[in-house]
Design a protein around this motif. Sequence first.
Motif, PDB file in Angstrom:
ATOM      1  N   GLN A 188      32.578  37.221  23.605  1.00 17.29           N
ATOM      2  CA  GLN A 188      32.119  35.840  23.701  1.00 17.29           C
ATOM      3  C   GLN A 188      33.267  34.877  23.398  1.00 17.29           C
ATOM      4  N   VAL A 189      33.465  33.898  24.319  1.00 16.84           N
ATOM      5  CA  VAL A 189      34.564  32.945  24.156  1.00 16.84           C
ATOM      6  C   VAL A 189      34.072  31.500  24.068  1.00 16.84           C
ATOM      7  N   VAL A 190      32.918  31.191  24.664  1.00 17.20           N
ATOM      8  CA  VAL A 190      32.371  29.832  24.580  1.00 17.20           C
ATOM      9  C   VAL A 190      30.871  29.930  24.346  1.00 17.20           C
ATOM     10  N   ARG A 191      30.328  28.921  23.697  1.00 11.63           N
ATOM     11  CA  ARG A 191      28.893  28.846  23.459  1.00 11.63           C
ATOM     12  C   ARG A 191      28.515  27.410  23.194  1.00 11.63           C
ATOM     13  N   GLY A 192      27.376  26.995  23.684  1.00 17.03           N
ATOM     14  CA  GLY A 192      26.930  25.623  23.457  1.00 17.03           C
ATOM     15  C   GLY A 192      25.434  25.494  23.647  1.00 17.03           C
ATOM     16  N   SER A 193      24.832  24.537  22.972  1.00 14.19           N
ATOM     17  CA  SER A 193      23.408  24.228  23.115  1.00 14.19           C
ATOM     18  C   SER A 193      23.234  22.726  22.986  1.00 14.19           C
ATOM     19  N   PHE A 194      22.168  22.183  23.579  1.00 16.33           N
ATOM     20  CA  PHE A 194      21.974  20.726  23.600  1.00 16.33           C
ATOM     21  C   PHE A 194      20.487  20.418  23.767  1.00 16.33           C
ATOM     22  N   PRO A 195      20.011  19.308  23.181  1.00 15.84           N
ATOM     23  CA  PRO A 195      18.619  18.882  23.361  1.00 15.84           C
ATOM     24  C   PRO A 195      18.512  17.870  24.499  1.00 15.84           C
ATOM     25  N   LEU A 196      17.331  17.783  25.111  1.00 12.24           N
ATOM     26  CA  LEU A 196      17.072  16.808  26.180  1.00 12.24           C
ATOM     27  C   LEU A 196      15.836  15.966  25.905  1.00 12.24           C
ATOM     28  N   GLY A 197      15.137  16.214  24.825  1.00 11.89           N
ATOM     29  CA  GLY A 197      13.958  15.404  24.507  1.00 11.89           C
ATOM     30  C   GLY A 197      12.721  15.857  25.260  1.00 11.89           C
ATOM     31  N   ARG A 198      11.773  14.941  25.406  1.00 13.14           N
ATOM     32  CA  ARG A 198      10.469  15.271  25.985  1.00 13.14           C
ATOM     33  C   ARG A 198      10.337  14.910  27.452  1.00 13.14           C
ATOM     34  N   ASN A 199      11.290  14.202  28.017  1.00 17.54           N
ATOM     35  CA  ASN A 199      11.149  13.712  29.390  1.00 17.54           C
ATOM     36  C   ASN A 199      11.907  14.561  30.401  1.00 17.54           C
ATOM     37  N   LYS A 200      12.164  15.807  30.074  1.00 16.92           N
ATOM     38  CA  LYS A 200      12.845  16.719  30.985  1.00 16.92           C
ATOM     39  C   LYS A 200      12.051  18.013  31.106  1.00 16.92           C
ATOM     40  N   GLU A 201      12.223  18.674  32.246  1.00 21.43           N
ATOM     41  CA  GLU A 201      11.600  19.967  32.466  1.00 21.43           C
ATOM     42  C   GLU A 201      12.641  21.074  32.339  1.00 21.43           C
ATOM     43  N   VAL A 202      12.155  22.312  32.331  1.00 20.61           N
ATOM     44  CA  VAL A 202      13.058  23.455  32.204  1.00 20.61           C
ATOM     45  C   VAL A 202      14.026  23.515  33.379  1.00 20.61           C
ATOM     46  N   PHE A 203      13.547  23.145  34.562  1.00 20.24           N
ATOM     47  CA  PHE A 203      14.406  23.140  35.750  1.00 20.24           C
ATOM     48  C   PHE A 203      15.627  22.251  35.521  1.00 20.24           C
ATOM     49  N   ASP A 204      15.394  21.035  35.018  1.00 18.52           N
ATOM     50  CA  ASP A 204      16.499  20.107  34.756  1.00 18.52           C
ATOM     51  C   ASP A 204      17.415  20.643  33.659  1.00 18.52           C
ATOM     52  N   ALA A 205      16.820  21.252  32.617  1.00 19.67           N
ATOM     53  CA  ALA A 205      17.630  21.790  31.529  1.00 19.67           C
ATOM     54  C   ALA A 205      18.541  22.915  32.016  1.00 19.67           C
ATOM     55  N   GLU A 206      18.043  23.766  32.907  1.00 16.88           N
ATOM     56  CA  GLU A 206      18.864  24.862  33.407  1.00 16.88           C
ATOM     57  C   GLU A 206      19.994  24.348  34.293  1.00 16.88           C
ATOM     58  N   ALA A 207      19.727  23.298  35.077  1.00 16.92           N
ATOM     59  CA  ALA A 207      20.786  22.729  35.911  1.00 16.92           C
ATOM     60  C   ALA A 207      21.891  22.119  35.043  1.00 16.92           C
ATOM     61  N   ILE A 208      21.501  21.373  34.006  1.00 22.77           N
ATOM     62  CA  ILE A 208      22.494  20.770  33.112  1.00 22.77           C
ATOM     63  C   ILE A 208      23.258  21.839  32.349  1.00 22.77           C
ATOM     64  N   ALA A 209      22.571  22.905  31.939  1.00 14.50           N
ATOM     65  CA  ALA A 209      23.236  23.989  31.207  1.00 14.50           C
ATOM     66  C   ALA A 209      24.285  24.663  32.083  1.00 14.50           C
ATOM     67  N   ALA A 210      23.994  24.848  33.375  1.00 15.29           N
ATOM     68  CA  ALA A 210      24.975  25.449  34.284  1.00 15.29           C
ATOM     69  C   ALA A 210      26.196  24.549  34.435  1.00 15.29           C
ATOM     70  N   LEU A 211      25.967  23.239  34.527  1.00 15.72           N
ATOM     71  CA  LEU A 211      27.084  22.296  34.658  1.00 15.72           C
ATOM     72  C   LEU A 211      27.954  22.293  33.397  1.00 15.72           C
ATOM     73  N   SER A 257      14.826  17.129  42.181  1.00 15.94           N
ATOM     74  CA  SER A 257      15.144  16.785  40.804  1.00 15.94           C
ATOM     75  C   SER A 257      16.560  17.208  40.452  1.00 15.94           C
ATOM     76  N   SER A 258      17.159  16.514  39.469  1.00 10.82           N
ATOM     77  CA  SER A 258      18.531  16.765  38.992  1.00 10.82           C
ATOM     78  C   SER A 258      19.560  16.639  40.111  1.00 10.82           C
ATOM     79  N   GLN A 259      19.334  15.706  41.000  1.00 14.41           N
ATOM     80  CA  GLN A 259      20.234  15.521  42.146  1.00 14.41           C
ATOM     81  C   GLN A 259      21.663  15.223  41.712  1.00 14.41           C
ATOM     82  N   GLU A 260      21.831  14.338  40.748  1.00 11.22           N
ATOM     83  CA  GLU A 260      23.172  13.970  40.304  1.00 11.22           C
ATOM     84  C   GLU A 260      23.863  15.133  39.584  1.00 11.22           C
ATOM     85  N   VAL A 261      23.078  15.964  38.896  1.00  7.15           N
ATOM     86  CA  VAL A 261      23.667  17.117  38.209  1.00  7.15           C
ATOM     87  C   VAL A 261      24.241  18.101  39.221  1.00  7.15           C
ATOM     88  N   PHE A 262      23.472  18.391  40.265  1.00  7.05           N
ATOM     89  CA  PHE A 262      23.958  19.310  41.298  1.00  7.05           C
ATOM     90  C   PHE A 262      25.172  18.734  42.023  1.00  7.05           C
TER      91      PHE A 262
END
Length: 477
Positions: free
Chosen positions: A353-376, A414-419
């Motif tokens: 393991q060389v990198v690791r990170g986690s982040f919150p998004l609050g209540r106004n996001k879905e899992v789909f959006d969270a996975e897209a942001i996590a990939a970015l 959804s998550s158009q700008e992230v993609f």
Amino acid sequence: MLFMLYIAPLFHMGKPEKRFGYADDGAILVISTSLVTNSKILSTSLQEAITWGNAEGIIFAPDKYELIHFSRHRAEQDPTQTPSVSAGSITVSEGTERPYLRWLGILFDKKLRFNWHVQEMTSRAATIATALRCLGNTVHGMKPHLLQQAILACVLRKAYFGAEIWWPGCDRPRSRPGSPPVSNRMNKHLKDLSTVILTGARAVLPVFCTTPTPALHRESGFYPPEIELDRIALAASTRLSRLDPDHPLQKRAKAIIQKGRPTSRLARRVLTLPRSEQVNPLTHPPWLEHEPREAALARVGATGGLTKEQAADNFRTHLKSIPESNIVIYSDGSKQVNGQTGGGFVGFIAGCQVVRGSFPLGRNKEVFDAEAIAALLGLKAAIKHLGPYAASNIWICLDNLEVAIRLLSSTTGSSQEVFKEFRTVAATWTSCQIRPFTENGPIRIRWVPGHANIPGNEAADQAAKEGANQTLAPPHL
């Protein structure tokens, strides 16, 4: 389409933002401090339109011209005393037979209270509901589910037509914080609509006249009018986020958000919604070539017809074929029971393991959006870790198939700008010259079956849960 292109110049004369058209109907709006000034400007605009029509071979229908002045002053409510609009031999005055103007099915009265519109729509809906009620009773007649479809299509659609225009809510907040709300005096409209809905419910259900009202609403599936009107208004406000960025309503919504003042009915609705992503439906026009879904599935390694265990074995086999110099990023998203959403990523080189990170998004996001942001964020962390002097491929592995497919393709969802940002970062990394006579490897996306005892994916899932449990920092004002 050709007709719309042909008459387009008509809506670019004068002030285009005050000209509206739909099919072969056109409207001109003028706002000033006096009706006389309005009439002069409208006369000039009408003459311009007639002159243009004569030059282009278009004949208008003067008998369909309508004029209405909107004003709060009581002295300007009499249509016989208001100024008219003239263009050559044509004179347009306010109608005296009816106190409203019809535009695209909506009845606009002089004070914009829409009382006439609600009364007419309710009256028509009540007539249809009474007629449909004759088709069934407690003994025989049409089947209830067929009558329910008829009531929904013919009665409720008519009764609620244009509700997003005229419904302001039962009350509105005062400008002073902590003060009680101000009533919008909608009780009569709600009472009339409730009568129509209950008539339709009794047409659907084989019940007696003494059946309680709550039971009618529950068994028929027809909501009380206040609930349904609020739903229609919120749905209309939500649709604003999917309009073309150049749409007039989209521009008004952006201006409202910037000011943050609930000074109008539209402003109150726009500001009621939580901050959400603005999706551009025209970013990838439908006439451009799209990647076939079969090709996208093959690109991310999602072979069809396999069980979860077989897919996991295939991924483990593929993982062994990745050179040790490559970095493998696992990303994931998570949503807790309380609605909190977050994401996380973990990166490995040669199993370490060389990198690791986690982040919150609050209540106004879905899992789909969270996975897209996590990939970015995982991709950015991998590039930062490798630095400008490392020659290596980057693998992004995630268990959400739809996110995996869209990471390197255009989307209008959804998550158009992230993609979009992911594609930009990926292209920058691929084209970057790192060492003499070498070049960076491409960004590769790989789907991994979730919860299949794959260590990297399980580590990303744990990081995502940690992110969902974190507290989202308030935005900087």
